[in-house]
Motif scaffolding. Structure first.
Motif, short mmCIF file in Angstrom:
data_model
loop_
_atom_site.label_atom_id
_atom_site.label_comp_id
_atom_site.label_asym_id
_atom_site.label_seq_id
_atom_site.Cartn_x
_atom_site.Cartn_y
_atom_site.Cartn_z
N MET A 57 -87.16 91.93 63.87
CA MET A 57 -88.23 91.03 63.66
C MET A 57 -89.29 91.54 62.58
N THR A 58 -89.83 91.04 61.66
CA THR A 58 -90.77 91.41 60.79
C THR A 58 -91.97 90.58 60.50
N TYR A 59 -92.87 91.20 60.75
CA TYR A 59 -94.29 90.60 60.76
C TYR A 59 -95.17 90.33 59.39
N THR A 60 -95.41 89.50 58.90
CA THR A 60 -96.03 89.28 57.60
C THR A 60 -97.10 88.23 57.33
N PHE A 61 -97.82 87.98 56.33
CA PHE A 61 -98.82 87.13 55.95
C PHE A 61 -98.36 86.27 54.64
N ALA A 62 -98.51 85.05 55.15
CA ALA A 62 -98.16 83.90 53.87
C ALA A 62 -99.01 83.92 52.83
N ALA A 63 -100.57 84.16 53.23
CA ALA A 63 -101.67 84.41 52.19
C ALA A 63 -102.53 85.59 52.38
N PRO A 64 -101.95 86.71 52.11
CA PRO A 64 -102.61 87.89 52.39
C PRO A 64 -103.95 88.19 51.57
N TRP A 65 -103.88 87.38 50.44
CA TRP A 65 -105.21 87.31 49.60
C TRP A 65 -106.36 86.82 50.60
N VAL A 66 -106.28 86.25 51.55
CA VAL A 66 -107.40 85.65 52.18
C VAL A 66 -108.21 86.85 52.66
N LEU A 122 -110.58 84.65 62.56
CA LEU A 122 -110.71 83.82 61.50
C LEU A 122 -109.99 83.84 60.48
N VAL A 123 -110.36 85.11 59.70
CA VAL A 123 -109.69 85.48 58.39
C VAL A 123 -108.32 85.45 58.71
N THR A 124 -108.00 86.21 59.80
CA THR A 124 -106.53 86.55 59.87
C THR A 124 -105.71 85.16 60.07
N ALA A 125 -106.44 84.18 60.61
CA ALA A 125 -105.68 82.85 61.04
C ALA A 125 -105.55 82.17 59.67
N LEU A 126 -106.51 82.36 58.69
CA LEU A 126 -106.40 81.76 57.44
C LEU A 126 -105.21 82.36 56.50
N ALA A 127 -105.02 83.77 56.63
CA ALA A 127 -103.92 84.22 56.17
C ALA A 127 -102.50 83.86 56.62
N ARG A 128 -102.56 83.18 57.56
CA ARG A 128 -101.26 82.55 58.18
C ARG A 128 -100.31 83.65 58.22
N PRO A 129 -100.53 84.52 59.59
CA PRO A 129 -99.57 85.44 59.95
C PRO A 129 -97.92 84.49 60.42
N GLU A 130 -96.95 85.32 60.07
CA GLU A 130 -95.73 84.94 60.28
C GLU A 130 -94.96 85.88 60.97
N ARG A 131 -93.67 85.35 61.73
CA ARG A 131 -92.81 86.26 62.28
C ARG A 131 -91.60 86.03 61.34
N SER A 178 -94.43 80.44 62.31
CA SER A 178 -95.69 80.65 62.35
C SER A 178 -96.59 81.10 63.15
N LEU A 179 -97.52 82.08 63.43
CA LEU A 179 -98.05 82.73 64.23
C LEU A 179 -99.77 82.41 64.25
N THR A 180 -100.09 81.09 63.32
CA THR A 180 -101.44 81.21 63.09
C THR A 180 -102.23 80.81 64.39
N HIS A 181 -101.56 80.26 65.54
CA HIS A 181 -102.37 79.52 66.71
C HIS A 181 -102.68 80.87 67.40
N ILE A 182 -102.20 82.18 67.20
CA ILE A 182 -102.48 83.02 68.16
C ILE A 182 -103.92 83.59 67.97
N PRO A 183 -104.49 83.95 66.87
CA PRO A 183 -105.85 84.17 66.32
C PRO A 183 -106.63 83.32 66.94
N LEU A 184 -106.19 81.96 66.44
CA LEU A 184 -107.19 80.82 66.88
C LEU A 184 -107.28 80.53 68.30
N LEU A 185 -106.27 80.89 69.28
CA LEU A 185 -106.52 80.84 70.58
C LEU A 185 -107.31 82.15 71.03
#
Length: 328
Positions: free
Chosen positions: A1-10, A74-83, A298-305
Motif C-alpha cells: 500500500m502507498t499513501y499519497t495526496f490527490a492535490a498536494p499543492w494545497v 483541514l488543509v490535509t483534508a483539502l489535499a485529499r489523502p489517498e491510499r 479516499s482517506l479525506t474523512h479521517i482528518p475531518l473526523l
C-alpha cells in the motif's frame, strides 16, 4: 500500500494564518469606559486587580496548539489523502479479427482428407481447424460471419473466445442458403469494423465456391475494405476444376487478398488447412495494448473526523473548566 495526496499543492495554504496575522493584525477600537460606583469594592470582591490601558483577550498555549492542529488537519483534508493499492495490469486487444465462413451447400461435400486418412465433410474439417485457431488468439477480439445466399453475423466482436467457439459449433451447412454471397460477406465485415476503435483490422475469408448471389461484387467490396484499412486473408477450399457453383473461384480470392494487402491460400485437405491457419497466426501474432491502473481509496474523512473529535473534546474541556471556576 502507498499513501499519497490527490492535490498536494494545497499544503501551500499552511502558513496562511501567519500571513493574515502579519498583514492584517487584530482590529483595535477605543470605547468609553463604564463608570460604576464602588468599583474598588467590586474588584476586591472578585479578586481582580484593576489596571489601566486596553484589555486584549489572549489564548492559552493549549488553545494555540488546538487551533494549529485543526488548521493542519483541514488543509490535509483539502489535499485529499489517498491510499493506492497495488497496480493492476489490463491487457486490451489492439486488433480486431473477423472470420467469414462459407456455409453454402457445397460445404457439405465429404472430400476433405483428415489426418487419419478418412474423408470428412468440408465444414466439419474447417470447424476442427478453426477451434484451435480461435483458442490460440486469446487477447484478440473476434467476430464470426457466416454466408451462403445471404451473409449474417453469427457472433459480434467479443473477447470471450469460448462463446465464439460455441457459436461456431452451432453453424450448419445451408443455414444461410445454398448459394455463395462472397462480396456481401466482405461488405458485412466492413460494417462490423465501423464500430471498432482499433487501427489493426484483419478479416479471414474462407470460401469453396464462386460468388453467385451478392449484391456487392467481391472486387468492389475488397476496394472498400482497402480504403478502410481492412486486411483480408483469403482461403480457398474445394475443387477449382468443378463446374458451376461448386467450382471455387481462386482468382477472385487472390484478387481480394492482393487488393487489401493480405495473402491468399489454398487448402485441399485438413493438414493443408491447419498449416494455412498456422501461417496466418505467425504472420499476425497476438497484439495487445497493456494498460495499468492503481485503485485509489479516499482517506479525506479521517482528518475531518479528527477535527470534529478535537473540537468536541476541547469544547467539553472548556465548559468543565468554566464550571469548576464558577464552583470555586
Amino acid at each position: 500500500m502507498t499513501y499519497t495526496f490527490a492535490a498536494p499543492w494545497v499544503f501551500v495554504l499552511l502558513p496562511l494564518p501567519l500571513v493574515v496575522f502579519w498583514f492584517a493584525p487584530p482590529h483595535k477600537e477605543k470605547v468609553q469606559a463604564t463608570r460604576i460606583p464602588f468599583f474598588r469594592h467590586i474588584a476586591a470582591a472578585t479578586g481582580l486587580e484593576p489596571k489601566t490601558g486596553s484589555s486584549i483577550l489572549g489564548r492559552t498555549w493549549l488553545q494555540s496548539i488546538i487551533a494549529t492542529l485543526v488548521w493542519v488537519l483541514l488543509v490535509t483534508a483539502l489535499a485529499r489523502p489517498e491510499r493506492l493499492a497495488d497496480p493492476i495490469v489490463v491487457e486490451k486487444s489492439a486488433r480486431d479479427v473477423v472470420l467469414a465462413l462459407d456455409i453454402s451447400g457445397s460445404m457439405d461435400q465429404r472430400d476433405f482428407t483428415s489426418e487419419d486418412g478418412t474423408h470428412k465433410q468440408r465444414l466439419a474439417a474447417v470447424k476442427d481447424v478453426l477451434r484451435d485457431f480461435i483458442a490460440a488468439r486469446q487477447g484478440d477480439r473476434m467476430a464470426l460471419i457466416i454466408f451462403g445466399t445471404r451473409a449474417f453475423v453469427q457472433a459480434p466482436f467479443t473477447e470471450d473466445l469460448n462463446s465464439l467457439n460455441g457459436f461456431l459449433d452451432q453453424t450448419e451447412v445451408g443455414m444461410a442458403g445454398p448459394n455463395t454471397a462472397l462480396g456481401d460477406a466482405i461488405g458485412l465485415g466492413i460494417r462490423l469494423f465501423d464500430s471498432s476503435e482499433v487501427d489493426q483490422r484483419l478479416m479471414i475469408v474462407l470460401s469453396d465456391g464462386a460468388d453467385t448471389s451478392s449484391r456487392m461484387t467481391p472486387v468492389n467490396a475488397s476496394a472498400i475494405a482497402a480504403d478502410k484499412n481492412v486486411v483480408i486473408y483469403t482461403i480457398g477450399v474445394g475443387d477449382p476444376n468443378a463446374t458451376g457453383e461448386d467450382r471455387v473461384d481462386l482468382q477472385a480470392l487472390q484478387d481480394i487478398a492482393q487488393t487489401t494487402g493480405g495473402q491468399y491460400f489454398f487448402a485441399d485437405d485438413e493438414a493443408a488447412l491447419t498449416q494455412t491457419y498456422q501461417q496466418i497466426d505467425e504472420q499476425n501474432p497476438r497484439v495487445v495494448e497493456t494498460q495499468s491502473y492503481r485503485p485509489r481509496e479516499s482517506l479525506t474523512h479521517i482528518p475531518l473526523l479528527i477535527v470534529i473529535a478535537v473540537i468536541l473534546f476541547s469544547s467539553a474541556g472548556f465548559h468543565i473548566a468554566q464550571h469548576q471556576r464558577s464552583v470555586r
